[in-house]
Scaffold this active site. Sequence first.
Site, PDB file in Angstrom:
ATOM      1  N   THR A  71       0.875  -1.120   0.004  1.00 58.68           N
ATOM      2  CA  THR A  71       0.011  -0.109  -0.017  1.00 58.68           C
ATOM      3  C   THR A  71       1.047   1.301   0.091  1.00 58.68           C
ATOM      4  O   THR A  71       0.697   2.188  -0.976  1.00 58.68           O
ATOM      5  CB  THR A  71      -0.954   0.098   1.302  1.00 58.68           C
ATOM      6  OG1 THR A  71      -1.759  -1.236   1.101  1.00 58.68           O
ATOM      7  CG2 THR A  71      -1.868   1.108   1.191  1.00 58.68           C
ATOM      8  N   ALA A 193       6.283  -8.164   1.014  1.00 58.60           N
ATOM      9  CA  ALA A 193       6.829  -9.424   1.345  1.00 58.60           C
ATOM     10  C   ALA A 193       5.835 -10.562   1.551  1.00 58.60           C
ATOM     11  O   ALA A 193       5.748 -11.899   1.474  1.00 58.60           O
ATOM     12  CB  ALA A 193       7.645  -9.192   2.698  1.00 58.60           C
ATOM     13  N   HIS A 194       4.589 -10.176   2.422  1.00 60.28           N
ATOM     14  CA  HIS A 194       3.662 -11.101   2.844  1.00 60.28           C
ATOM     15  C   HIS A 194       2.888 -11.992   1.759  1.00 60.28           C
ATOM     16  O   HIS A 194       2.001 -12.746   2.122  1.00 60.28           O
ATOM     17  CB  HIS A 194       2.721 -10.512   3.929  1.00 60.28           C
ATOM     18  CG  HIS A 194       1.505  -9.679   3.453  1.00 60.28           C
ATOM     19  ND1 HIS A 194       0.305 -10.035   3.252  1.00 60.28           N
ATOM     20  CD2 HIS A 194       1.625  -8.332   2.954  1.00 60.28           C
ATOM     21  CE1 HIS A 194      -0.551  -9.115   2.691  1.00 60.28           C
ATOM     22  NE2 HIS A 194       0.051  -8.104   2.712  1.00 60.28           N
ATOM     23  N   CYS A 319     -17.831  -8.079   0.879  1.00 60.13           N
ATOM     24  CA  CYS A 319     -18.838  -7.740   1.711  1.00 60.13           C
ATOM     25  C   CYS A 319     -18.546  -6.563   2.709  1.00 60.13           C
ATOM     26  O   CYS A 319     -17.504  -6.637   3.399  1.00 60.13           O
ATOM     27  CB  CYS A 319     -19.203  -8.958   2.700  1.00 60.13           C
ATOM     28  SG  CYS A 319     -20.718  -8.769   3.477  1.00 60.13           S
TER      29      CYS A 319
END
Length: 379
Positions: A71, A193-194, A319
């Site tokens: 982000t 990285a995740h 949702c």
Amino acid sequence: MRSIDLDQNATTPLDPAVLDAMRPFWLAGGNPESRHSLGRASRRGLERSREVVARVLGASPAEVVFTSGGTEANNLAVFGLATGAIVASPIEHPAVSGPVERLKTRGAYVTRPDVDREGVADLAAFANAIDPDTSLATLMLANNETGAIQPVARLAAIAESLGVPVHTDAVQAVGRIPVHFHELGVATLAASAHKFHGPAGVGFLLVRSGVSLPPALFGGGQQRGQRPGTPPVALIVGMATALELWQADSSARMARWQALRDRLESGLSRQFVVVRHGPHAEESRLPQTLNLGFPGLDGDALLMQLDLAGVSVSLGSACSSGATTASPTLLAMGVPDDQLRSSVRFSLGAFTTEEEIDEVIRRVGAIVGRIATGRPIRT
Ligand code: PLP
């Protein structure tokens, strides 16, 4: 009951070898800016990691800016590069479309050229949308929902020759397919990285040498002022280790993924009518992502039942605040309404096994048999 994670485009579990590589840096302390030996040891870990990221991604170490994740890397690029009109694909992740929309509220003119029915950007439409006011073109390298790989290198060849910098969000591509920064020819590239079995909370932006990108933060001048703040060395070492592990195993990993992904699709399509959302050509698909519509089924019900059965997947619709909203990616592809609500994303990780895939086919089969309206089941 063993739980099975097929929602690995959301995040991946940490590789234990990555944890082993991070541990000494976490325990030792040492600020990489300090001149004592503890600081110098930390700095060596940081700079070695920078070299690894650069080598794996086909960049030079000076082009690597460490960030807190995808982000931040995308925000840094969009806010830094866009000084006028923006051309952005309609299938960008909120980490790109969010800053683009923000700039729109400040007066930026934004064009969103179409994608085709397989969710791949239409290059001619992109090229047509670029005009003398365009300051940035942005196209993700692989879509998080469908796994569609985008023609970023070809877009960069067109846009950069017109003097328009291209940013690519490669968060879903790095660690899934080979990515070479200089061969792509883009100005900036974001990764996290995740998504490849590294830790959450760290990522990077590659900034092509010569591209001027104003910083978003001001402070201690770390990373040559491009992104100040004390770098999380242990996380950065973990990210570099995860990239090295990916590189050492990439061909085998991709072949394994492709076989498992196809086994999942054929196992499900033998039992039900399913519609695949995304490209057909293998070279345009991430090897570990499968987005399937189950016509006539309610995706929400399937997701919840699968969760109770220990299987994590995600929906093609999101949702929020109790209301289900359609996925912008599937909407841009022109997916009909009933399929929008019935689409499920399965995404695999490096440790997904054949046994898990067979178990998911079995568990989905049992659930769909129970909740289906009758129409989608093959007899
Ligand atoms: N871009 C894409 C395509 C993503 O899938 C994600 C995460 O889901 C991000 C950006 C955001 O990355 P991070 O979670 O590291 O901020």
